[in-house]
Design a protein around this motif. Structure first.
Motif, PDB file in Angstrom:
ATOM      1  N   ALA A  80      -2.608 -15.553 -15.486  1.00 41.18           N
ATOM      2  CA  ALA A  80      -1.758 -16.694 -15.144  1.00 41.18           C
ATOM      3  C   ALA A  80      -2.384 -17.451 -13.989  1.00 41.18           C
ATOM      4  O   ALA A  80      -2.311 -18.671 -13.932  1.00 41.18           O
ATOM      5  CB  ALA A  80      -0.358 -16.229 -14.778  1.00 41.18           C
ATOM      6  N   ARG A  96       2.297 -12.089 -16.565  1.00 42.68           N
ATOM      7  CA  ARG A  96       1.540 -12.531 -17.747  1.00 42.68           C
ATOM      8  C   ARG A  96       1.148 -11.328 -18.604  1.00 42.68           C
ATOM      9  O   ARG A  96       1.247 -11.369 -19.829  1.00 42.68           O
ATOM     10  CB  ARG A  96       0.304 -13.327 -17.318  1.00 42.68           C
ATOM     11  CG  ARG A  96      -0.572 -13.845 -18.444  1.00 42.68           C
ATOM     12  CD  ARG A  96       0.058 -14.918 -19.329  1.00 42.68           C
ATOM     13  NE  ARG A  96       0.559 -16.075 -18.630  1.00 42.68           N
ATOM     14  CZ  ARG A  96      -0.140 -17.165 -18.345  1.00 42.68           C
ATOM     15  NH1 ARG A  96      -1.391 -17.270 -18.725  1.00 42.68           N
ATOM     16  NH2 ARG A  96       0.421 -18.170 -17.693  1.00 42.68           N
ATOM     17  N   CYS A 141       1.570 -26.869 -17.137  1.00 43.63           N
ATOM     18  CA  CYS A 141       1.400 -25.420 -16.991  1.00 43.63           C
ATOM     19  C   CYS A 141       2.645 -24.794 -16.364  1.00 43.63           C
ATOM     20  O   CYS A 141       3.131 -23.752 -16.811  1.00 43.63           O
ATOM     21  CB  CYS A 141       0.168 -25.099 -16.149  1.00 43.63           C
ATOM     22  SG  CYS A 141      -1.398 -25.508 -16.941  1.00 43.63           S
ATOM     23  N   GLU A 145       5.186 -22.171 -18.288  1.00 44.98           N
ATOM     24  CA  GLU A 145       5.365 -20.846 -17.672  1.00 44.98           C
ATOM     25  C   GLU A 145       6.849 -20.570 -17.439  1.00 44.98           C
ATOM     26  O   GLU A 145       7.352 -19.502 -17.790  1.00 44.98           O
ATOM     27  CB  GLU A 145       4.596 -20.773 -16.349  1.00 44.98           C
ATOM     28  CG  GLU A 145       4.759 -19.467 -15.623  1.00 44.98           C
ATOM     29  CD  GLU A 145       4.016 -18.300 -16.256  1.00 44.98           C
ATOM     30  OE1 GLU A 145       4.208 -17.165 -15.799  1.00 44.98           O
ATOM     31  OE2 GLU A 145       3.235 -18.513 -17.202  1.00 44.98           O
ATOM     32  N   LEU A 181      -1.298 -22.335 -11.887  1.00 42.09           N
ATOM     33  CA  LEU A 181      -1.168 -21.594 -13.137  1.00 42.09           C
ATOM     34  C   LEU A 181      -2.139 -22.112 -14.191  1.00 42.09           C
ATOM     35  O   LEU A 181      -2.501 -23.285 -14.197  1.00 42.09           O
ATOM     36  CB  LEU A 181       0.255 -21.713 -13.670  1.00 42.09           C
ATOM     37  CG  LEU A 181       1.325 -21.035 -12.822  1.00 42.09           C
ATOM     38  CD1 LEU A 181       2.705 -21.434 -13.306  1.00 42.09           C
ATOM     39  CD2 LEU A 181       1.163 -19.523 -12.856  1.00 42.09           C
TER      40      LEU A 181
END
Length: 195
Positions: A80, A96, A141, A145, A181
């Motif tokens: 990540a 992750r 991102c 996430e 990220l």
């Protein structure tokens, strides 16, 4: 334009396109042999019977129509945070790994993205080509996430892969902009149905 999903609640019914509940593995194509373009993004990696799903997509194409499939390959880049400089970055990478473990347990092929050109040729498509994208940092991102962690939170907890405190701290760090990220490399592959 038609958008389909097994759970159409994720699709905006006011998006200027028709929305249809459709199981890409269990249902026949909504309109066989009529589409100029079929596009699947981050779908096949999650479907255990990928070959059948792909055959359904190819069957929906008219002769000369194009299929564009975009899927991640988390084995190419599993982190990540590439720059693991502190506790927030280490926590992001632990989460992750937990998400990847959860995905693998569901039958996801974490190496699927790299196979797309071969898979499209095997499905009978021609003029096959591919490209990759590896985003690092930014709003997209962060949003993906956050959405991913929230969507699988209950499953991560049930599997004992993390706890509420770790998830809450991670989401707070993402929201505060503390992390650069990355997403797994996205492989885009396309091919044309002959004819």
């Amino acid at each position: 334009m038609l958008a389909t999903d097994i759970n159409p609640a994720w699709l905006d019914p006011r998006g200027g396109y028709e929305v249809l509940r459709h199981d890409i593995v269990g249902d026949p194509p909504p309109q066989r042999g009529t589409f100029d373009l079929v596009h699947a993004r981050l779908v096949l990696v999650h479907v255990p019977d990928r070959a059948r799903a792909l055959a359904t997509m190819v069957a929906a194409l008219r002769p000369g129509g194009w299929l564009l499939v975009e899927d991640a390959d988390t084995e190419l880049q599993p982190f990540a945070c590439l720059d693991e400089v502190g506790p927030a970055q280490r926590r992001a990478n632990r989460l992750r790994r937990a998400v990847r473990e959860l995905m693998a347990g569901r039958g996801a092929d974490l190496r699927f993205g790299r196979t797309l050109p071969r898979v499209l040729r095997a499905a009978g498509l021609v003029d096959v080509a591919a490209a990759g994208c590896f985003p690092v940092g930014g709003v997209a991102c962060d949003r993906l996430e956050t959405a991913t962690v929230r969507m699988v939170r209950a499953e991560l907890l049930a599997a004992g892969l993390t706890d509420d405190a770790e998830i809450d701290a991670h989401l707070a760090a993402v929201d505060a902009g503390e992390l650069d990220l990355t997403l797994a490399p996205l492989i885009s592959a396309w091919g044309r149905r002959p004819g």
